[in-house]
Design a protein around this motif. Structure first.
Motif, PDB file in Angstrom:
ATOM      1  N   HIS A 149      12.285 -13.541  17.136  1.00 10.45           N
ATOM      2  CA  HIS A 149      12.345 -14.275  18.401  1.00 10.45           C
ATOM      3  C   HIS A 149      11.448 -15.501  18.355  1.00 10.45           C
ATOM      4  N   SER A 150      11.549 -16.310  19.411  1.00  8.25           N
ATOM      5  CA  SER A 150      10.809 -17.559  19.485  1.00  8.25           C
ATOM      6  C   SER A 150      10.734 -17.996  20.944  1.00  8.25           C
ATOM      7  N   PHE A 151       9.860 -18.957  21.234  1.00  9.91           N
ATOM      8  CA  PHE A 151       9.808 -19.611  22.536  1.00  9.91           C
ATOM      9  C   PHE A 151      10.206 -21.072  22.335  1.00  9.91           C
ATOM     10  N   ALA A 152      10.980 -21.637  23.262  1.00 10.15           N
ATOM     11  CA  ALA A 152      11.463 -22.998  23.031  1.00 10.15           C
ATOM     12  C   ALA A 152      11.876 -23.686  24.321  1.00 10.15           C
ATOM     13  N   GLY A 153      12.066 -24.980  24.219  1.00 10.06           N
ATOM     14  CA  GLY A 153      12.585 -25.806  25.302  1.00 10.06           C
ATOM     15  C   GLY A 153      12.878 -27.194  24.764  1.00 10.06           C
ATOM     16  N   ALA A 154      13.858 -27.862  25.329  1.00 11.23           N
ATOM     17  CA  ALA A 154      14.217 -29.219  24.898  1.00 11.23           C
ATOM     18  C   ALA A 154      14.600 -30.041  26.117  1.00 11.23           C
TER      19      ALA A 154
ATOM     20  N   TYR B 247       6.984 -30.430  19.599  1.00  5.12           N
ATOM     21  CA  TYR B 247       5.708 -29.908  20.076  1.00  5.12           C
ATOM     22  C   TYR B 247       5.569 -28.471  19.601  1.00  5.12           C
ATOM     23  N   GLY B 248       4.358 -28.105  19.181  1.00  9.97           N
ATOM     24  CA  GLY B 248       4.123 -26.765  18.664  1.00  9.97           C
ATOM     25  C   GLY B 248       3.093 -26.009  19.468  1.00  9.97           C
TER      26      GLY B 248
ATOM     27  N   PHE C  73      11.238 -31.685  21.911  1.00  4.72           N
ATOM     28  CA  PHE C  73      11.577 -30.295  21.602  1.00  4.72           C
ATOM     29  C   PHE C  73      10.292 -29.490  21.454  1.00  4.72           C
ATOM     30  N   ALA C  74      10.195 -28.407  22.206  1.00  6.28           N
ATOM     31  CA  ALA C  74       9.037 -27.518  22.154  1.00  6.28           C
ATOM     32  C   ALA C  74       9.431 -26.216  21.469  1.00  6.28           C
TER      33      ALA C  74
END
Length: 297
Positions: free
Chosen positions: A269-274, A32-33, A227-228
């Protein structure tokens, strides 16, 4: 802690090979983006998995009433919960006297560090999930394990397409040592993902990843993990910055100057989640089969 850069006169144009793992796992999961998260409450989107239904029948010309069944979709929350980053302070002296190529010596190592951290989130989602099917990897006949995994996924009505066999380095060794390896169909391309792939066999794309345990493997459909990943916007106050993609991942680089300490600040940096996608009735992953290799541990 002070930074340490190799002086140009010490390099003498000789490149040192860096042993950095290939970024593989983002290519084998459901991603997901930014467009999915724009305006999403609590930085969360809902993955909707279609309901699996069973039809009824009755005798022709029967007069009994039809029976209604509930239609229940599975919903899986995907949350942007992580903020991986690497911040580096580069003094004027280092920038003037030590750094020959800012992109190569500063930006790229920073992007690589954040990319590996992002991949680690996927690896953690895989390793920490509870699975309906967990099997010991058959070191005597590795291909039997793939055949078993195919049957188990077929029995669970997991789609045939987008299946991967993601393995650690020890299981890859067991597989390559088997005399049936010539059955694998080569991709014949040179991308990073292809280089990490052994080919296709029994409906699986065989992929090696150093992000997972060497003695673990997952026969999985792409939808086993969601995965985001979103690249943060470049703030107006940054001297320079850009949003970019690295190995299928979204990252942001920002550079500005701190006059108090006469140094540049470089931030990636980045934003994420799984999250693992589980069956709503059992709360276990059915879209993947986990293999362990305890005999070689």
């Amino acid at each position: 802690m002070a930074n340490s850069f190799i002086k140009p006169d010490k390099i003498v144009r000789q490149a040192l090979g860096l042993l950095q793992r290939e970024i593989i796992l983002p290519n084998v999961v459901w991603r997901y983006g930014e467009a999915d998260f724009a305006g999403a409450a609590d930085d969360t989107v809902t993955l909707r998995v279609p309901a699996v239904l069973t039809a009824r029948d009755r005798a022709l010309r029967a007069t009994s009433a039809l029976v209604a069944d509930d239609i229940a979709e599975q919903s899986v929350p995907v949350v942007l919960a992580k903020h991986p980053y690497h911040l580096g302070n580069i003094t004027d002296a280092q920038l003037t006297l030590d750094i020959v190529d800012f992109g190569e010596q500063v930006q790229m190592p920073q992007m690589r560090a954040v990319a590996e951290k992002l991949e680690d989130y996927i690896a953690t989602a895989l390793s920490s999930a509870t699975y309906t099917n967990v099997r010991e990897f058959n070191t005597g006949d590795p291909y039997a394990s793939l055949i078993t995994a195919r049957r188990l996924l077929n029995d669970a009505n997991v789609p045939m397409g987008d299946r991967f066999f993601v393995m650690g380095s020890q299981i890859e060794t067991e597989l390559l040592n088997d005399d049936k390896v010539q059955q694998v169909q080569s991709f014949g391309t040179d991308s990073a993902f292809r280089e990490a792939s052994l080919g296709r066999l029994y409906g699986f794309t065989l992929v090696t990843s150093n992000a997972i345990d060497p003695n673990a493997a997952y026969a999985m459909h792409r939808t086993a993990v969601a995965f985001a990943n979103v690249a943060p916007q470049v703030p107006a106050g940054a001297t320079a910055g850009a949003r970019a993609a690295s190995d299928g991942l979204a990252l942001t680089w920002i550079r500005d100057y701190d006059p108090t300490y006469t140094q540049d600040r470089s931030l990636v940096h980045s934003f994420a989640g799984a999250t693992a996608v589980t069956d709503p009735e059992t709360d276990k992953v059915v879209r993947a089969v986990k293999f362990t290799n305890t005999l070689s541990s």
